[in-house]
Design a protein around this motif. Structure first.
Motif, PDB file in Angstrom:
ATOM      1  N   VAL A 179       0.849  -1.190   0.000  1.00 17.83           N
ATOM      2  CA  VAL A 179       0.000   0.000   0.000  1.00 17.83           C
ATOM      3  C   VAL A 179       0.886   1.241   0.000  1.00 17.83           C
ATOM      4  CG1 VAL A 179      -1.772   1.296   1.247  1.00 17.83           C
ATOM      5  CG2 VAL A 179      -1.790  -1.218   1.273  1.00 17.83           C
ATOM      6  N   THR A 180       0.643   2.136  -0.960  1.00 19.37           N
ATOM      7  CA  THR A 180       1.366   3.414  -1.004  1.00 19.37           C
ATOM      8  C   THR A 180       0.408   4.528  -0.585  1.00 19.37           C
ATOM      9  OG1 THR A 180       2.746   2.637  -2.829  1.00 19.37           O
ATOM     10  CG2 THR A 180       2.656   5.020  -2.465  1.00 19.37           C
ATOM     11  N   ASP A 210       1.347  10.425   1.318  1.00 20.07           N
ATOM     12  CA  ASP A 210       2.575  11.093   1.769  1.00 20.07           C
ATOM     13  C   ASP A 210       3.838  10.428   1.229  1.00 20.07           C
ATOM     14  OD1 ASP A 210       2.708   8.761   3.192  1.00 20.07           O
ATOM     15  OD2 ASP A 210       2.663   9.679   5.191  1.00 20.07           O
ATOM     16  N   GLY A 211       3.671   9.375   0.371  1.00 24.10           N
ATOM     17  CA  GLY A 211       4.815   8.698  -0.229  1.00 24.10           C
ATOM     18  C   GLY A 211       5.286   7.471   0.525  1.00 24.10           C
ATOM     19  N   SER A 212       4.804   7.242   1.709  1.00 29.23           N
ATOM     20  CA  SER A 212       5.215   6.074   2.482  1.00 29.23           C
ATOM     21  C   SER A 212       4.521   4.818   1.961  1.00 29.23           C
ATOM     22  CB  SER A 212       4.880   6.266   3.970  1.00 29.23           C
ATOM     23  OG  SER A 212       3.474   6.394   4.148  1.00 29.23           O
ATOM     24  N   THR A 219      -9.282   4.333   3.549  1.00 38.71           N
ATOM     25  CA  THR A 219      -8.988   4.552   2.138  1.00 38.71           C
ATOM     26  C   THR A 219      -8.624   5.987   1.739  1.00 38.71           C
ATOM     27  OG1 THR A 219     -11.356   4.777   1.692  1.00 38.71           O
ATOM     28  CG2 THR A 219     -10.364   2.582   1.415  1.00 38.71           C
ATOM     29  N   PRO A 220      -9.086   7.046   2.394  1.00 38.82           N
ATOM     30  CA  PRO A 220      -8.748   8.393   1.905  1.00 38.82           C
ATOM     31  C   PRO A 220      -7.250   8.683   1.816  1.00 38.82           C
ATOM     32  CG  PRO A 220     -10.572   8.503   3.440  1.00 38.82           C
ATOM     33  CD  PRO A 220     -10.047   7.102   3.506  1.00 38.82           C
ATOM     34  N   ALA A 221      -6.454   8.045   2.668  1.00 39.56           N
ATOM     35  CA  ALA A 221      -5.020   8.334   2.681  1.00 39.56           C
ATOM     36  C   ALA A 221      -4.234   7.462   1.709  1.00 39.56           C
ATOM     37  CB  ALA A 221      -4.468   8.154   4.101  1.00 39.56           C
TER      38      ALA A 221
END
Length: 275
Positions: free
Chosen positions: A228-229, A232-234, A248-250
């Motif tokens: 999962v990406t 914020d790039g993590s 799911t929003p993030a």
């Protein structure tokens, strides 16, 4: 079945090139025969086409033993291999016309084939001046000149650039749709996944696994994990069932961690295919 091998074994002196391999190929299938260089792929083609006798076992095409194929049977077969030769000092077009005359094929058919593989505009070039990709496409067009029912392709896209490989892939899928049976040897796992209905993994002369590309991937996808990406790039690797608990929003993307055919081959043999 159009092609059948049963307990096929080939020994050269004390070396066993093929060890009791068996498979069947139906009409209109693209069958991928996958393995690294020296694993026995070309030897298998030579036996199936009657160019080489098996030490043990049997090979059949059109329901007939390979060593008993007649000239009429062979006229239904096309072959492209690394030993396929051509007349270097003759133009591409004249190379094609030699075979066209042999099979009683018209110039219109030759023109159609050269256009289908994208080399018609180069037809007047001496064959020795053609690029590697053009030579491969010429040999493929030549193998198709007799509209074969069975096509043997030994590493047809080896060393070619991606755009040329795509042209050949599209043509093979068109042939399959028309009912041509294609025996494809390759060590390109991406190519096999794209094209093949069924495949066999060959290692040191032995079949280590058979099945459809999707079926094999599903069989060896045991971890059931995804990556999962987040926005914020993590990234985070989690088990598939944990997806339902994520917010799911993030989330930016979700990628499956299913194995490739290359991964499966390494798991089974400890060796790589692209060697």
């Amino acid at each position: 079945m159009i092609i059948k091998a049963s307990g096929l074994t080939k020994r050269f002196g004390n070396q066993t090139a093929l060890d009791k391999i068996s498979f069947e190929i139906g009409q209109g299938q693209i069958f991928g025969f996958l393995g690294p260089s020296g694993s026995g792929k070309t030897t298998t083609i030579n036996i199936l086409t009657g160019q080489l006798l098996a030490t043990e076992g049997s090979a059949e095409i059109f329901g007939k033993a390979s060593q008993e194929l007649t000239s009429e049977d062979l006229s239904k077969i096309g072959i492209v291999s690394d030993t396929s030769g051509f007349y270097e000092k003759m133009t591409l077009y004249k190379n094609m016309l030699v075979y066209a005359k042999f099979y009683g094929v018209s110039r219109e058919r030759v023109d159609e084939l050269l256009r289908s593989v994208g080399i018609y505009e180069s037809k007047n070039k001496p064959a020795k001046n053609l690029s590697t990709g053009m030579k491969q496409r010429m040999l493929l067009a030549r193998a198709l000149i007799n509209q074969p029912q069975v096509l043997f392709l030994d590493e047809p896209t080896s060393g070619l650039d991606p755009s040329t490989s795509r042209i050949i892939h599209d043509l093979l899928l068109e042939l399959k749709a028309k009912g041509t049976t294609i025996f494809l040897t390759t060590h390109d796992m991406h190519e096999a996944t794209l094209l093949c209905d069924h495949l066999a993994l060959l290692h040191q002369g032995k079949l280590v696994e058979t099945g459809s590309p999707t079926g094999l991937i599903k069989k060896y996808y045991t971890d059931k994990k995804v990556v999962v990406t987040y926005q914020d790039g993590s990234t985070k690797e989690i088990i598939y069932n944990a997806l339902r608990t994520l917010e799911t929003p993030a989330i930016e993307t979700i990628h499956s961690c299913e194995p490739t055919l290359e991964d499966i081959f390494i798991t089974l043999t400890g060796g790589k295919l692209n060697v």
